[in-house]
Design a protein around this motif. Structure first.
Motif, mmCIF file in Angstrom:
data_model
loop_
_atom_site.group_PDB
_atom_site.id
_atom_site.type_symbol
_atom_site.label_atom_id
_atom_site.label_comp_id
_atom_site.label_asym_id
_atom_site.label_seq_id
_atom_site.Cartn_x
_atom_site.Cartn_y
_atom_site.Cartn_z
ATOM 1 N N ILE A 166 9.208 11.415 -36.113
ATOM 2 C CA ILE A 166 8.281 12.313 -35.419
ATOM 3 C C ILE A 166 8.907 12.788 -34.113
ATOM 4 O O ILE A 166 8.908 13.984 -33.792
ATOM 5 N N MET A 167 9.439 11.852 -33.359
ATOM 6 C CA MET A 167 10.101 12.194 -32.105
ATOM 7 C C MET A 167 11.279 13.138 -32.356
ATOM 8 O O MET A 167 11.486 14.109 -31.619
ATOM 9 N N LEU A 168 12.036 12.875 -33.402
ATOM 10 C CA LEU A 168 13.208 13.684 -33.718
ATOM 11 C C LEU A 168 12.841 15.142 -33.931
ATOM 12 O O LEU A 168 13.422 16.038 -33.309
ATOM 13 N N HIS A 169 11.871 15.411 -34.795
ATOM 14 C CA HIS A 169 11.530 16.799 -35.119
ATOM 15 C C HIS A 169 10.856 17.497 -33.933
ATOM 16 O O HIS A 169 11.115 18.679 -33.685
ATOM 17 N N ASP B 234 23.533 18.434 -27.033
ATOM 18 C CA ASP B 234 23.895 17.647 -28.220
ATOM 19 C C ASP B 234 23.864 16.147 -27.913
ATOM 20 O O ASP B 234 23.454 15.336 -28.752
ATOM 21 N N PHE B 235 24.297 15.773 -26.711
ATOM 22 C CA PHE B 235 24.301 14.366 -26.283
ATOM 23 C C PHE B 235 22.878 13.804 -26.274
ATOM 24 O O PHE B 235 22.611 12.731 -26.827
ATOM 25 N N HIS B 236 21.958 14.555 -25.679
ATOM 26 C CA HIS B 236 20.571 14.088 -25.614
ATOM 27 C C HIS B 236 19.931 14.033 -26.998
ATOM 28 O O HIS B 236 19.184 13.096 -27.305
ATOM 29 N N LEU B 237 20.234 15.004 -27.835
ATOM 30 C CA LEU B 237 19.679 14.988 -29.196
ATOM 31 C C LEU B 237 20.229 13.816 -30.001
ATOM 32 O O LEU B 237 19.525 13.233 -30.824
ATOM 33 N N ARG C 128 11.221 13.431 -19.663
ATOM 34 C CA ARG C 128 11.525 12.182 -18.961
ATOM 35 C C ARG C 128 10.828 11.006 -19.641
ATOM 36 O O ARG C 128 11.430 9.947 -19.841
ATOM 37 N N ASP C 129 9.582 11.206 -20.023
ATOM 38 C CA ASP C 129 8.836 10.135 -20.691
ATOM 39 C C ASP C 129 9.384 9.867 -22.093
ATOM 40 O O ASP C 129 9.655 8.717 -22.457
ATOM 41 N N MET C 130 9.539 10.943 -22.874
ATOM 42 C CA MET C 130 9.928 10.780 -24.274
ATOM 43 C C MET C 130 11.383 10.323 -24.419
ATOM 44 O O MET C 130 11.706 9.468 -25.242
ATOM 45 N N GLU C 131 12.264 10.879 -23.606
ATOM 46 C CA GLU C 131 13.673 10.526 -23.748
ATOM 47 C C GLU C 131 13.982 9.162 -23.152
ATOM 48 O O GLU C 131 14.928 8.494 -23.570
ATOM 49 N N GLY C 132 13.180 8.753 -22.167
ATOM 50 C CA GLY C 132 13.327 7.389 -21.686
ATOM 51 C C GLY C 132 13.017 6.405 -22.807
ATOM 52 O O GLY C 132 13.754 5.437 -23.030
ATOM 53 N N LEU C 133 11.957 6.682 -23.544
ATOM 54 C CA LEU C 133 11.592 5.848 -24.692
ATOM 55 C C LEU C 133 12.662 5.927 -25.775
ATOM 56 O O LEU C 133 13.027 4.906 -26.383
ATOM 57 N N ALA D 111 19.321 1.885 -19.995
ATOM 58 C CA ALA D 111 19.425 3.191 -20.660
ATOM 59 C C ALA D 111 18.196 4.038 -20.341
ATOM 60 O O ALA D 111 18.312 5.232 -20.031
ATOM 61 N N LYS D 112 17.032 3.431 -20.426
ATOM 62 C CA LYS D 112 15.785 4.149 -20.106
ATOM 63 C C LYS D 112 15.796 4.620 -18.657
ATOM 64 O O LYS D 112 15.470 5.786 -18.361
ATOM 65 N N ALA D 113 16.182 3.730 -17.739
ATOM 66 C CA ALA D 113 16.196 4.080 -16.316
ATOM 67 C C ALA D 113 17.205 5.186 -16.027
ATOM 68 O O ALA D 113 16.942 6.083 -15.220
ATOM 69 N N ALA D 114 18.359 5.147 -16.693
ATOM 70 C CA ALA D 114 19.402 6.149 -16.460
ATOM 71 C C ALA D 114 18.954 7.531 -16.926
ATOM 72 O O ALA D 114 19.202 8.538 -16.254
ATOM 73 N N VAL D 115 18.284 7.594 -18.078
ATOM 74 C CA VAL D 115 17.775 8.872 -18.575
ATOM 75 C C VAL D 115 16.712 9.417 -17.636
ATOM 76 O O VAL D 115 16.707 10.611 -17.292
ATOM 77 N N GLN D 116 15.803 8.571 -17.212
ATOM 78 C CA GLN D 116 14.729 9.029 -16.328
ATOM 79 C C GLN D 116 15.268 9.479 -14.968
ATOM 80 O O GLN D 116 14.797 10.477 -14.410
#
Length: 256
Positions: free
Chosen positions: A165-168, A152-155, A105-110, A217-222
């Motif tokens: 760094i976030m990617l790997h 796949d969508f989230h990646l 939630r934290d990382m994907e929001g970012l 976008a951040k709020a929707a992911v979280q």
């Protein structure tokens, strides 16, 4: 003074640098096969001896490996950030599941915020195309395919954030998710109400990204990952209640 004449870079060193960059940026993925030697040397515009020298250097670094009769591959070990023992530990404890979701939630929001701001038009097209495929899988009532496209969508959003760094790190974590270490995604997609809610949440994420609205976008992911967490908590509670009811029934009927 110990200065030496500057010499042009060796061709093999230029090849090494280019392949390193492709691996770093996630374009060449763990386990991916490189083109055949003749084709690769032509595409890089170098001789086959120079290419072989570069490949040998990358093998020595542990970035590439040769498989007999199959070709040259990016090493699989690059795709895992966790030891087998730790993976087994994760799979046995609910605490790991909910810590994983909190981290996501934290990382994907970012990542979503960055993707809205820094994603290229091509990045956003990939995300949009994956959402449309998810919607098509939803209509076909194919939960396994829908779950795969969900990952796949989230990646794709993480890739669009353009932070290597976030990617790997997140790609490694998603591999564990696909393997069912943290939770079985397909189970969540079997319930119609859940599937409908998840699709609409992904629609909201995609809409915000296409509009380049970083905060939305951040709020929707979280919000989406908060929903997933709540659904899993409810599922765990239902399972515990079912076990308690079964134990009571066994005691009453003399089976316990």
């Amino acid at each position: 003074m110990p200065f030496r004449p500057v010499q042009s870079e060796k061709l093999s060193s230029a090849v090494v640098r280019q392949i390193e960059e492709l691996i770093l940026r996630g374009i060449l993925r763990p386990g991916e096969r490189l083109p055949a030697e003749r084709e690769l040397s032509d595409r890089l515009g170098v001789s086959r001896p120079s290419l072989r020298e570069a490949v040998a250097d990358l093998q020595a670094q542990g970035l590439l490996e040769t498989r007999a009769g199959a070709g040259i591959f990016v090493t699989e070990v690059l795709g895992s950030a966790f030891s087998d023992a730790l993976i087994q530990l994760f799979s046995k404890h609910d605490e790991a599941v909910f810590d994983y979701l909190s981290f996501r939630r934290d990382m994907e929001g970012l990542a979503a915020e960055r993707a809205a701001l820094h994603g290229t038009p091509s990045d956003l097209k990939v995300i949009d195309a994956l959402f449309e495929k998810m919607a098509a899988a939803h209509q076909k009532r194919n939960p396994a395919e829908e779950a795969r496209l969900d990952a796949d969508f989230h990646l794709a959003i993480i890739e669009a954030s353009h932070n290597v760094i976030m990617l790997h790190m997140m790609r490694s974590m998603y591999q564990l998710l696909r393997e069912g270490v943290f939770y079985n995604r397909s189970v969540m997609f079997k319930q119609r109400t859940t599937r409908e809610a998840l699709l609409e949440q992904h629609r909201a994420i995609n809409t915000a990204l296409q509009a380049r609205d970083a905060s939305a976008a951040k709020a929707a992911v979280q919000a989406h990952l908060g929903y997933v967490e709540a659904a899993l908590i409810a599922d765990r509670k239902a399972m515990r209640d079912e076990d308690v009811a079964r134990q009571r029934f066994d005691r009453v009927t003399g089976r316990g």
